[in-house]
Motif scaffolding. Structure first.
Motif, short mmCIF file in Angstrom:
data_model
loop_
_atom_site.label_atom_id
_atom_site.label_comp_id
_atom_site.label_asym_id
_atom_site.label_seq_id
_atom_site.Cartn_x
_atom_site.Cartn_y
_atom_site.Cartn_z
N LEU A 6 0.83 -1.20 -0.01
CA LEU A 6 0.00 -0.15 0.10
C LEU A 6 0.89 1.06 -0.09
O LEU A 6 1.92 1.13 0.77
CB LEU A 6 -0.79 -0.08 1.34
CG LEU A 6 -2.09 0.89 1.22
CD1 LEU A 6 -3.11 0.62 0.28
CD2 LEU A 6 -2.94 0.67 2.69
N LEU A 7 0.46 2.25 -0.79
CA LEU A 7 1.20 3.50 -1.09
C LEU A 7 0.56 4.80 -0.36
O LEU A 7 -0.65 4.57 -0.67
CB LEU A 7 1.68 3.56 -2.48
CG LEU A 7 2.58 2.49 -3.12
CD1 LEU A 7 2.50 2.82 -4.65
CD2 LEU A 7 3.89 2.18 -2.57
N SER A 8 1.03 5.51 0.21
CA SER A 8 0.81 6.40 0.87
C SER A 8 0.94 8.08 0.03
O SER A 8 2.14 8.00 -0.42
CB SER A 8 1.32 6.87 2.11
OG SER A 8 1.01 8.33 2.80
N PHE A 9 0.12 8.84 -0.12
CA PHE A 9 0.37 10.08 -1.04
C PHE A 9 -0.22 10.96 0.03
O PHE A 9 -1.45 11.70 0.11
CB PHE A 9 -0.39 9.90 -2.09
CG PHE A 9 -0.12 9.24 -3.29
CD1 PHE A 9 0.67 9.79 -4.40
CD2 PHE A 9 0.01 7.83 -3.38
CE1 PHE A 9 1.40 9.14 -5.26
CE2 PHE A 9 0.90 7.27 -4.10
CZ PHE A 9 1.26 7.91 -5.29
N PRO A 37 2.76 1.92 5.19
CA PRO A 37 2.78 1.77 3.76
C PRO A 37 4.06 1.60 3.28
O PRO A 37 5.12 1.54 4.04
CB PRO A 37 2.28 3.51 3.40
CG PRO A 37 2.91 4.15 4.79
CD PRO A 37 2.79 3.24 5.75
N ALA A 38 4.16 1.26 2.31
CA ALA A 38 5.51 0.92 1.47
C ALA A 38 6.30 2.17 1.03
O ALA A 38 7.43 1.82 0.93
CB ALA A 38 5.25 0.01 0.46
N GLY A 39 5.66 3.07 0.88
CA GLY A 39 6.43 4.38 0.53
C GLY A 39 5.57 5.59 0.53
O GLY A 39 4.20 5.62 0.80
N LEU A 40 6.17 6.51 0.77
CA LEU A 40 5.59 8.19 0.98
C LEU A 40 5.77 8.99 -0.34
O LEU A 40 6.87 9.04 -0.71
CB LEU A 40 6.06 8.73 1.97
CG LEU A 40 5.91 8.42 3.62
CD1 LEU A 40 6.70 9.32 4.52
CD2 LEU A 40 4.33 8.42 4.08
#
Length: 307
Positions: A6-9, A37-40
């Motif tokens: 899951l990716l965070s925006f 998450p896996a990345g910001l």
């Protein structure tokens, strides 16, 4: 850089006097990181990249890198014409970002081959890994997608179009190209409220997706992600029916609500993210009240599930 999960925006908070509120931003980032998450992906679409000045962009990316402190990758948005995008890319690198999301070039429409040359120009300005955001006027065909493999720093495509047939063609063209980088190349589902399309995209080999809901209801977003990964169809269908479909119906009530409603949701959660900048418009009081009801309904459904 190939991300899985899951990716965070994150949102970009603005104060009442229309300044970027870095203290609130840092709190927001910590809440996002806590959700796992896996990345910001900062200063991207949800983060209102196009509304930020160059100095604000630098502050946002530098703050994200400082707060993340190596716990997860920080990917910064960049866009505009090739020179402008290159300048943003250089700033992101100076701030310590781990990668870039290349947004569509402003207004200009061209051919897939022209888009490929645009991407080459931006890639020449930075050593950072680049994910190409396909949406609006930035549309690849199979030949251009395979051509990305010859740009060593381009590591993936994020799709925001929602044409599953066309995306299948890109995935297949790259995976069967015989290129040495074909197997490692990444694909991300970047549709607004990607939860609605995650099952269709998983079927064509695109499992990683972004979640705007993570910004204001991380409990619902992470539970849905777990349900999808576990193949828990009952939980997936329940959360779609009770939360995601009503949320999308409200999101479609006005252009730009894909950002505005997310900010409204974050405000409802107690985070002082402030307003959206023009040309976006804030959610109306009636719609914000409706959103509160949708969130409550989603959490009630979640409480009855085992996910």
């Amino acid at each position: 850089m190939r991300l899985q999960g899951l990716l965070s925006f994150p949102l970009t908070p603005f104060s009442t006097d229309d300044k970027v509120d870095l203290a609130v931003f840092a709190d927001h980032l910590e809440q996002q990181i806590a959700a796992g998450p896996a990345g910001l992906f900062v200063a991207c679409g949800t983060g209102e990249f196009t509304a930020l000045s160059a100095d604000e962009y630098r502050d946002v990316v530098a703050t994200a890198v400082r707060v993340a402190d190596g716990r997860l990758p920080v990917v910064a948005g960049c866009g505009g014409g090739p020179r402008m995008a290159g300048e943003f890319a250089a700033t992101a690198a100076e701030c310590g970002a781990d990668g870039l999301l290349l947004l569509p070039p402003y207004l200009i429409s061209s051919t897939p081959a022209g888009l490929l040359e645009h991407i080459r120009c931006v890639a020449a300005a930075t050593a950072l890994p680049i994910t190409v955001y396909q949406r609006a006027n930035a549309v690849l065909d199979e030949a251009a997608a395979v051509g990305l493999l010859d740009i060593p720093t381009v590591t993936g495509i994020k799709d925001g179009r929602g044409d599953v047939d066309a995306m299948l063609r890109l995935v297949t063209a790259i995976r069967t190209s015989g290129h040495p980088r074909a197997a490692e190349f990444g694909f991300l589902n970047g549709l607004p409220t990607a939860e609605l399309s995650v099952q269709a995209y998983e079927a064509i080999g695109v499992a990683c997706y972004s979640s705007a809901v993570l910004c204001f209801a991380p409990d619902i977003a992470t539970a849905f992600h777990r349900a999808v990964r576990a193949g828990n169809k009952e939980a997936v269908q329940t959360l779609l029916a009770e939360f995601y479909l009503p949320f999308v119906a409200l999101r479609d009530a006005a252009p730009g609500y894909a950002v505005s409603l997310v900010k409204a949701g974050a405000r409802l959660s107690g985070l002082a993210v402030g307003h959206v900048r023009p040309p976006l418009v804030d959610a109306s009081p009636e719609h914000e009240l409706h959103l509160a009801g949708i969130i409550a309904r989603g959490r009630a459904a979640l409480a009855a599930l085992e996910v």
